[in-house]
Design an enzyme around this catalytic site. Structure first.
Site, PDB file in Angstrom:
ATOM      1  N   CYS A 248       0.880  -1.180   0.000  1.00  0.00           N
ATOM      2  CA  CYS A 248       0.000   0.000   0.000  1.00  0.00           C
ATOM      3  C   CYS A 248       0.910   1.220   0.000  1.00  0.00           C
ATOM      4  O   CYS A 248       1.088   1.878   1.021  1.00  0.00           O
ATOM      5  CB  CYS A 248      -0.908  -0.002   1.230  1.00  0.00           C
ATOM      6  SG  CYS A 248      -1.910  -1.494   1.437  1.00  0.00           S
ATOM      7  N   ALA A 250       1.265   4.411  -1.404  1.00  0.00           N
ATOM      8  CA  ALA A 250       1.044   5.859  -1.306  1.00  0.00           C
ATOM      9  C   ALA A 250       1.022   6.311   0.158  1.00  0.00           C
ATOM     10  O   ALA A 250       0.474   5.610   1.003  1.00  0.00           O
ATOM     11  CB  ALA A 250      -0.270   6.225  -1.995  1.00  0.00           C
ATOM     12  N   PRO A 251       1.651   7.469   0.429  1.00  0.00           N
ATOM     13  CA  PRO A 251       2.256   8.444  -0.487  1.00  0.00           C
ATOM     14  C   PRO A 251       3.695   8.152  -0.891  1.00  0.00           C
ATOM     15  O   PRO A 251       4.313   8.957  -1.588  1.00  0.00           O
ATOM     16  CB  PRO A 251       2.188   9.745   0.314  1.00  0.00           C
ATOM     17  CG  PRO A 251       2.289   9.300   1.731  1.00  0.00           C
ATOM     18  CD  PRO A 251       1.559   7.980   1.813  1.00  0.00           C
ATOM     19  N   GLY A 252       4.282   7.055  -0.431  1.00  0.00           N
ATOM     20  CA  GLY A 252       5.566   6.615  -0.962  1.00  0.00           C
ATOM     21  C   GLY A 252       6.784   6.878  -0.112  1.00  0.00           C
ATOM     22  O   GLY A 252       7.896   6.491  -0.485  1.00  0.00           O
ATOM     23  N   GLY A 253       6.614   7.514   1.059  1.00  0.00           N
ATOM     24  CA  GLY A 253       7.760   7.895   1.860  1.00  0.00           C
ATOM     25  C   GLY A 253       8.541   6.723   2.432  1.00  0.00           C
ATOM     26  O   GLY A 253       9.778   6.757   2.502  1.00  0.00           O
ATOM     27  N   ASP A 271      -0.730   0.299  -5.333  1.00  0.00           N
ATOM     28  CA  ASP A 271      -1.768   1.140  -4.753  1.00  0.00           C
ATOM     29  C   ASP A 271      -3.014   0.982  -5.612  1.00  0.00           C
ATOM     30  O   ASP A 271      -2.913   0.823  -6.834  1.00  0.00           O
ATOM     31  CB  ASP A 271      -1.355   2.609  -4.684  1.00  0.00           C
ATOM     32  CG  ASP A 271      -2.225   3.387  -3.710  1.00  0.00           C
ATOM     33  OD1 ASP A 271      -1.848   3.461  -2.518  1.00  0.00           O
ATOM     34  OD2 ASP A 271      -3.285   3.890  -4.118  1.00  0.00           O
ATOM     35  N   ASP A 299      -4.982  -3.975  -6.449  1.00  0.00           N
ATOM     36  CA  ASP A 299      -5.452  -4.295  -5.112  1.00  0.00           C
ATOM     37  C   ASP A 299      -4.586  -5.416  -4.567  1.00  0.00           C
ATOM     38  O   ASP A 299      -4.576  -6.528  -5.108  1.00  0.00           O
ATOM     39  CB  ASP A 299      -6.918  -4.722  -5.177  1.00  0.00           C
ATOM     40  CG  ASP A 299      -7.502  -5.091  -3.827  1.00  0.00           C
ATOM     41  OD1 ASP A 299      -6.751  -5.145  -2.830  1.00  0.00           O
ATOM     42  OD2 ASP A 299      -8.723  -5.343  -3.769  1.00  0.00           O
ATOM     43  N   ASP A 318       1.916  -1.304   5.114  1.00  0.00           N
ATOM     44  CA  ASP A 318       1.518  -0.081   5.820  1.00  0.00           C
ATOM     45  C   ASP A 318       0.029   0.079   5.556  1.00  0.00           C
ATOM     46  O   ASP A 318      -0.379   0.740   4.597  1.00  0.00           O
ATOM     47  CB  ASP A 318       2.336   1.102   5.293  1.00  0.00           C
ATOM     48  CG  ASP A 318       2.016   2.398   6.002  1.00  0.00           C
ATOM     49  OD1 ASP A 318       1.526   2.366   7.142  1.00  0.00           O
ATOM     50  OD2 ASP A 318       2.258   3.469   5.406  1.00  0.00           O
ATOM     51  N   CYS A 371      -0.887   3.871  11.370  1.00  0.00           N
ATOM     52  CA  CYS A 371      -0.813   5.115  12.136  1.00  0.00           C
ATOM     53  C   CYS A 371      -2.066   5.240  13.005  1.00  0.00           C
ATOM     54  O   CYS A 371      -2.630   6.314  13.171  1.00  0.00           O
ATOM     55  CB  CYS A 371      -0.631   6.328  11.227  1.00  0.00           C
ATOM     56  SG  CYS A 371      -1.886   6.517   9.956  1.00  0.00           S
TER      57      CYS A 371
END
Length: 430
Positions: A248, A250-253, A271, A299, A318, A371
């Protein structure tokens, strides 16, 4: 640009978030480019974040001070008042300028006939201050109860920390610079940055600032990433040149951090949203990584649609979550999250765990991260996975990743200056 213009833009953003269920991040991304001055962009952002963090106090003031409640057609006016209150407290802008510009903004948004009302309410807020409410007042009752149930000894601290602005955490790109060099450049620019012990790529700045103006940002030396999220790279620690799945992305950090540490990684990143993947690619191009990565709109649960059967050495999951650990960065979470979302998210997390585990080679490592601070998404989720997955072995993480929480580690909001975050590391039996 007059002082009224950024206030009017802030009101429009807040109207969309408060009254129409829109995402703060998405609304700011659309609104800020229209402002040519970085100071105006910073002001709009600061007003919106401050207003949303204290939206319950502002609503309490309006309920007490306006004899006739604002109607559903008055959403823009309500939003402008929230913006005005936020400028006085907590932003502490010069009252005369804040009041005058916000009253002018009432005319800008087509509320000239209510400019006197705006002026009167802001002056009352200046004299009396907004009502003082409990730290958990902004949290919906169902979520407040969940947090207190999961963290009875820490709930008040969670609510208090989630209402405070977060520091700015930076990640130094090892491929383009040294941390000490970046630290020196920031300090030369008058920015009070600090290195963090035990985090070789991290710098921390108290408060927020326009990151695009930081020395080294445009050159791809610096990226914004919270300290808790930077711990993911330590937790997964793939071998050099490993084949890695980011399920998963995004956002790629987090994948960017892995590639900064080892450009030879063979990364497959998924993603479900092609638009988000385009943003990932754009972000990676700025820092000079990911040119060889295999980015796919897919997916992760549907392995038949994207996996070629070649197992991965490591998997980063993540997972989509409630975001309850990052309320201080995304205060609109408290406005938009619903109880039914948690059930749906927990079910999705379980499917993702099962699907991605199947792609991992024997001896490989899966790191599961969220998170969230809700146990049903974190340690309870992992315990359920372990119960149905006999070849999954827990590899304990140390205290740098947070406090013990079942088979993983949990950091609560504000601990170590970081976001709320959960991590666990699982190895597949040989």
């Amino acid at each position: 640009m007059s002082g009224a213009a950024p206030r009017a833009i802030a009101a429009r953003v807040l109207d969309a978030v408060l009254n129409r269920g829109r995402s703060l991040k998405a609304e700011l991304a659309q609104a800020l480019p229209a402002l040519p001055d970085t100071r105006d962009r910073a002001l709009v952002e600061a007003i919106c974040f401050a207003a949303l963090r204290q939206h319950a106090r502002a609503d309490a003031a309006l309920a007490a001070w306006i004899p006739k409640p604002l109607g559903h057609r008055d959403g823009d006016l309500r939003a402008l008042l929230h913006a005005g209150f936020a400028q006085l407290d907590p932003l502490g802008l010069a009252p005369h300028a804040a009041l005058a510009a916000t009253v002018d903004a009432a005319r800008t948004i087509g509320r000239a006939h209510q400019a006197k009302l705006v002026n009167a309410l802001l002056r009352r807020a200046q004299r009396e201050g907004l009502p003082v409410l409990a730290a958990d007042a902004a949290w919906p009752a169902w979520l407040r109860e969940r947090v207190r149930g999961d963290w009875p000894d820490d709930a008040d601290a969670i609510f208090a920390a989630s209402a405070q602005p977060a520091p700015t955490w930076l990640r130094v790109n090892r491929q383009r610079g040294e941390r000490d060099t970046s630290l020196a450049r920031l300090r030369e620019a008058g920015i009070d940055a600090a290195a963090v012990d035990g985090m070789p790529d991290a710098l921390r700045i108290e408060g927020s600032l326009p990151v695009a103006t930081l020395p080294g940002f445009a050159e791809g030396v610096l990226s914004v990433q919270d300290g808790a999220a930077q711990r993911v790279a330590d937790a997964i620690s793939p071998a050099p040149g490993a084949r890695v799945l980011d399920a998963c992305v995004a956002p790629g950090g987090k994948s960017a951090h892995l590639m900064e540490r080892d450009p030879s990684l063979r990364l497959v990143a998924l993603d479900v949203d092609p638009a988000r993947l385009a943003k990932v690619r754009e972000g990676w191009a700025r820092i000079g990584v990911g040119a060889a990565a295999d980015l796919r709109a897919a997916d992760a649960c549907d392995t038949a649609s994207w996996w070629d059967g070649t197992p991965f050495d490591a998997v980063l999951l993540d997972a989509p979550c409630s975001a309850t650990g990052i309320v201080r960065r995304q205060p609109d979470v408290l406005l938009h999250r619903r109880a039914a979302d948690i059930t749906a998210l927990a079910a999705l997390q379980a499917r993702l765990l099962d699907a991605t585990w199947a792609t991992l080679r024997p001896g490989g490592v899966l790191v599961y991260a969220t998170c969230s601070i809700l146990r049903v998404e974190n340690d309870v989720q992992v315990e359920a996975f372990l119960a149905r997955t006999p070849d999954a072995i827990v590899e304990p993480l140390d205290d740098s990743c947070g406090r013990p929480a079942g088979a993983g580690r949990q950091r609560l909001p504000g601990e170590g200056g970081m976001d709320g975050f959960f991590l666990t590391r699982l190895r597949k039996a040989d």
